[in-house]
Write a protein that holds these residues in place. Structure first.
Motif, PDB file in Angstrom:
ATOM      1  N   SER A 176       0.822  -1.211   0.000  1.00 57.36           N
ATOM      2  CA  SER A 176       0.000   0.000   0.000  1.00 57.36           C
ATOM      3  C   SER A 176       0.856   1.261   0.000  1.00 57.36           C
ATOM      4  N   THR A 180       1.160   4.248  -2.817  1.00 56.95           N
ATOM      5  CA  THR A 180       0.986   5.654  -2.435  1.00 56.95           C
ATOM      6  C   THR A 180       2.080   6.529  -3.026  1.00 56.95           C
ATOM      7  N   ALA A 187       4.099   9.923  -0.526  1.00 61.53           N
ATOM      8  CA  ALA A 187       4.429   8.851   0.419  1.00 61.53           C
ATOM      9  C   ALA A 187       5.278   9.376   1.570  1.00 61.53           C
ATOM     10  N   ILE A 270      -4.854   6.250   4.436  1.00 62.32           N
ATOM     11  CA  ILE A 270      -4.549   6.691   3.063  1.00 62.32           C
ATOM     12  C   ILE A 270      -3.903   5.562   2.274  1.00 62.32           C
ATOM     13  N   TYR A 271      -2.969   4.849   2.917  1.00 62.99           N
ATOM     14  CA  TYR A 271      -2.355   3.700   2.245  1.00 62.99           C
ATOM     15  C   TYR A 271      -3.432   2.702   1.812  1.00 62.99           C
ATOM     16  N   GLU A 274      -5.583   3.904  -1.091  1.00 66.65           N
ATOM     17  CA  GLU A 274      -4.846   3.803  -2.357  1.00 66.65           C
ATOM     18  C   GLU A 274      -4.952   2.385  -2.925  1.00 66.65           C
ATOM     19  N   HIS A 300      -4.883   8.851  -6.109  1.00 70.34           N
ATOM     20  CA  HIS A 300      -4.244  10.168  -6.223  1.00 70.34           C
ATOM     21  C   HIS A 300      -4.215  10.623  -7.689  1.00 70.34           C
ATOM     22  N   PHE A 317      -4.139  14.648   1.524  1.00 73.56           N
ATOM     23  CA  PHE A 317      -3.919  13.287   2.016  1.00 73.56           C
ATOM     24  C   PHE A 317      -3.134  13.286   3.332  1.00 73.56           C
TER      25      PHE A 317
END
Length: 333
Positions: A176, A180, A187, A270-271, A274, A300, A317
């Motif tokens: 993940s 990202t 990231a 968020i990971y 994604e 994204h 994010f």
């Protein structure tokens, strides 16, 4: 030296080392033509990024490893070397995953396209790395197999199933974070916020302070912040799979060091989003015979194609990650 000072130095030293290493590494990567290939199906404006040096994650990996060795020696002398075993195991796990990413990056450069190892090859290597890490935690750290459920406050004794879930979490988060890393600074910024969370959780989130975890969080935060000096938009270097797989391993490992593995799902939302966006895109594409749920995945890129700037996406994010970390605070033991 106080624990607070050790933690601050654990952030400052890798920050400075990363910046200094990158200053020397970027020209070397350029001279060796280690430039990032860009997918033809990606956003057309990403073509301007083609040739930007990749594998820059080596900078913060080297900085973190050097700083980790120094901190581990100090803590070992002060509190006993058994206290730093989880820290050493976690950073070692990160290095193994970085090696997988390094092989993948080299394969991409050799093929001159944004596809290196096959998905099966990478997945198999990641499973092996995660299994080794869990075995290390079992034999050297004697970790509990009771899985704590955040917010509910219940611990479920899972025995062997704990390691199965752990394997899923480790490999899942590692991939993940890799997904990202798709636009300048994303990231790095998200992982900085997550790393700071683990520092605070190590000091304030439980009955006893977890100094090795605080050091790990500080090392990672300092490393990625130093990398952001050159990776923030417009990026002068990319971390590559070498860097992103290292960060994914360390972040997931930090949750195990905290004794609360599931917390990484919250702080790393968020990971997860994604990865979920890619899975949903592929599933929807197959079910509808060619239609797309998003303009492009990972998500994204959907925001990019919807008119958001890279800086705006990173800010959004990262802000969501900070909010998730604040929520996760109430899910600590």
């Amino acid at each position: 030296m106080t624990d607070i000072l050790l933690t601050l130095l654990s952030a400052l030293v890798p920050f400075v080392l990363t910046v200094l290493i990158l200053k020397k590494l970027i020209p070397v990567l350029k001279s060796k033509k280690m430039g990032q290939p860009i997918l033809e199906i990606g956003p057309r404006w990403h073509k301007s990024k083609e040739g930007t040096p990749t594998m820059g994650g080596l900078s913060f990996i080297i900085a973190i490893v050097i700083s980790c060795i120094a901190a581990s020696v100090y803590l070992g002398i002060k509190s006993g070397f058994e206290t730093v075993v989880p820290l050493i195991l976690t950073v070692a796990y990160g290095v193994i995953c970085a090696m997988i990413g390094f092989i993948d990056d080299l394969a991409k450069l050799r093929k001159k396209q944004n596809e290196g190892l096959s998905a099966k090859q990478k997945f198999a290597l990641q499973i092996a790395a995660a299994a080794l890490y869990l075995a290390g935690l079992h034999f050297f750290c004697h970790i509990s197999t009771a899985l704590y459920i955040p917010f509910i406050g219940v611990e479920l004794e899972l025995k062997f199933a704990y390691y199965v879930i752990g394997l899923f979490l480790l490999v899942g988060i590692d991939n993940s974070v890799n997904l990202t890393d798709g636009i300048d600074g994303l990231a790095s910024s998200v992982t900085f916020a997550v790393s700071v969370f683990f520092v605070l959780a190590a000091y304030l989130g439980g009955e006893a302070q977890n100094i090795p975890l605080a050091v790990l969080g500080a090392l990672t935060a300092g490393g990625v912040l130093g990398f952001l000096v050159y990776n923030f938009y417009p990026a002068r270097v990319f971390m590559g799979d070498t860097g992103s797989l290292f960060l994914g391993a360390v972040v997931a490992g930090a949750a195990f060091m905290l004794g609360n593995p599931l917390i990484v799902v919250i702080v790393g939302l968020i990971y997860i989003i994604e990865t979920a966006s890619v899975m949903l895109q592929v599933g929807y594409f197959k079910l509808t015979h060619g239609k797309r749920l998003f303009k492009m995945a990972p998500i994204h890129h959907h925001f990019e194609k919807s008119g958001f700037s890279e800086i705006g996406i990173v800010a959004l994010f990262t802000g969501i990650t900070v909010l998730c970390c604040a929520i996760a605070w109430f899910g600590l033991k």
